[in-house]
Write an enzyme that holds these catalytic residues in place. Structure first.
Site, short mmCIF file in Angstrom:
data_model
loop_
_atom_site.label_atom_id
_atom_site.label_comp_id
_atom_site.label_asym_id
_atom_site.label_seq_id
_atom_site.Cartn_x
_atom_site.Cartn_y
_atom_site.Cartn_z
N TYR A 159 0.80 -1.23 0.00
CA TYR A 159 0.00 0.00 0.00
C TYR A 159 0.83 1.27 0.00
CZ TYR A 159 -4.66 -1.98 0.21
OH TYR A 159 -5.83 -2.61 -0.13
N GLU A 197 -2.79 -29.93 8.80
CA GLU A 197 -2.96 -29.14 7.58
C GLU A 197 -4.03 -28.08 7.72
OE1 GLU A 197 -4.56 -29.62 2.97
OE2 GLU A 197 -4.05 -31.42 4.08
N ASP A 237 -4.66 -34.02 4.52
CA ASP A 237 -5.65 -34.71 3.70
C ASP A 237 -4.99 -35.82 2.88
OD1 ASP A 237 -7.72 -33.07 4.53
OD2 ASP A 237 -7.63 -31.74 2.80
#
Length: 413
Positions: A156, A242, A294
């Site tokens: 920014y 995870e 996963d």
């Protein structure tokens, strides 16, 4: 209903007749792994000790004055080039994929030393040269004032020039590589993302933090890891998770009270602060790190970033990687072993299958026959599953059946 608070008789039966023993027995194999780790005298190898056929580029932590000196030297070099009539250009290390190499002796990805010119006079690179100059100036200002900002803050400061944060983020990595320092040495940090909970206490910039008193949300992992000191813990292992949903379940169930551990997550793709924090915990406490991801190629890619490093930051892999993480679950072989319902198994997409096949071609995967076997099983079945698939047996099945059984049997690879 079982006294284990939520895991009913049906869920226990689905564990194929195995019974969960008391916490001390459950942790015996974990403690044996921890003892083995503490007794090992393995010294981490460095690039300098290897006789590689090519040069590599690595970075080190530098203090503010040293980095300011490197920035000033870079700008003097540019000024001298202009005065000599050779134009305005930066010599920037190439972080292209072709320069990323996996080194088995180090068990991580490294960056080959190749440099490309970034001239201001070229239409292809003039904007990048301008952004590089602007960010060098901003970093010099930060170091001079001894203050830290987030990558978003930096973006920014000049939105019109940077256009998109991904562009200023990429230049930051270029500059760290060019200046020979870690990205944290530039005093620009990522916003807080990772969280930790469990049997851990430390001081953050002098303030005492007890991670057992942080509720289900956990303690945000500090973006400036250098301010973390006095790390103490009675944990038997670190559980790397995870996803945020699994983290919340384990935190709410106070899993770490029954099975003394530290639980942390980066809520998906790992950020630099979480990777640094994990490495610092591992090297300080010398306890095993067990991973819960996963059962899909992307879970394994996330795990590989913690273990071997990322292509994007291969120049800093020595500081960011924790090579000896054990893959606890959810593994493809667990789907049948724990009778995961068919409706909870998702079909792999073509992209999933391509990613899985690419993983099988990785040298570090080939060197681990058990990983190869699990990946081949996943690709043969063409199904995947999320950690949340375990919730089909009850919301607390993860904390009260699945993880205790995996720990009890020492079922990690």
């Amino acid at each position: 209903m079982s006294k284990r608070g939520g895991a009913d008789d049906k869920a226990l039966a689905l564990a194929k007749g195995k019974r969960i023993r008391g916490a001390e027995d459950v942790l015996k194999k974990v403690q044996a792994l921890a003892a083995q780790l503490k007794n090992s005298k393995e010294v981490e190898k460095t690039l300098a000790e290897l006789d590689l056929p090519y040069n590599c580029r690595e970075v080190v932590d530098k203090d503010g004055e040293d980095v300011m000196g490197e920035i000033e030297a870079a700008m003097y070099s540019v000024a001298a080039s202009i005065l000599e009539g050779e134009g305005f250009a930066f010599d920037v290390p190439s972080r292209a994929k072709g320069n990323q190499m996996y080194v088995p002796e180090l068990d991580r990805i490294v960056l080959r030393d190749a440099v490309s010119k970034r001239p201001f006079a070229s239409t292809a690179t003039c904007r990048k040269a301008a952004v590089t100059t602007r960010i060098l100036g901003l970093v010099h200002e930060l170091l001079g004032k001894n203050i830290h900002v987030t990558k978003r803050d930096l973006f920014y400061t000049d939105v019109k020039l940077f256009e998109d944060q991904s562009q200023s983020d990429a230049i930051l990595d270029d500059l760290a590589c060019m200046l020979g320092c870690t990205r944290s040495s530039l005093n620009v940090v990522a916003s807080e993302k990772g969280v930790v909970v469990g049997r851990l206490s430390f001081r953050e910039d002098g303030d005492f933090i007890d991670c057992q008193r942080m509720g289900v949300g956990g303690k945000a992992i500090p973006p400036n890891i250098d301010k973390v000191t006095d790390i103490t813990s009675d944990a038997s292992f670190i559980l790397l998770v995870e996803k945020d949903a699994a983290f919340m379940r384990l935190a709410e169930d106070r899993f770490y009270n029954t099975y003394p551990c530290i639980i942390l997550t980066a809520k998906g793709q790992p950020d630099v602060a979480t990777r640094l924090f994990l490495k610092k915990l591992k090297s300080t406490l010398k306890i095993p790190v067990l991973a819960l991801v996963d059962s899909d190629p992307y879970g394994l890619k996330i795990l590989s970033v913690y273990m071997k490093g990322s292509m994007n930051m291969s120049y800093d892999s020595s500081n960011l990687t924790t090579p000896d993480i054990k893959w606890l679950g959810v593994r493809p072989s667990d789907l049948d072993r724990f009778d995961i319902p068919q409706q909870c198994r998702l079909p792999m997409t073509e992209e999933d299958i391509k990613t899985g096949r690419r993983l099988l071609e990785e040298d570090w995967v080939k060197s681990n026959p058990e990983w190869v076997r699990e990946l081949e099983l996943m690709l043969a079945s063409k199904v995947k599953a999320e950690i949340q698939a375990l919730s089909s047996f009850g919301f607390q099945y993860l904390s009260q059946v699945y993880l205790p059984l995996k720990l009890q049997e020492g079922d990690w690879i």
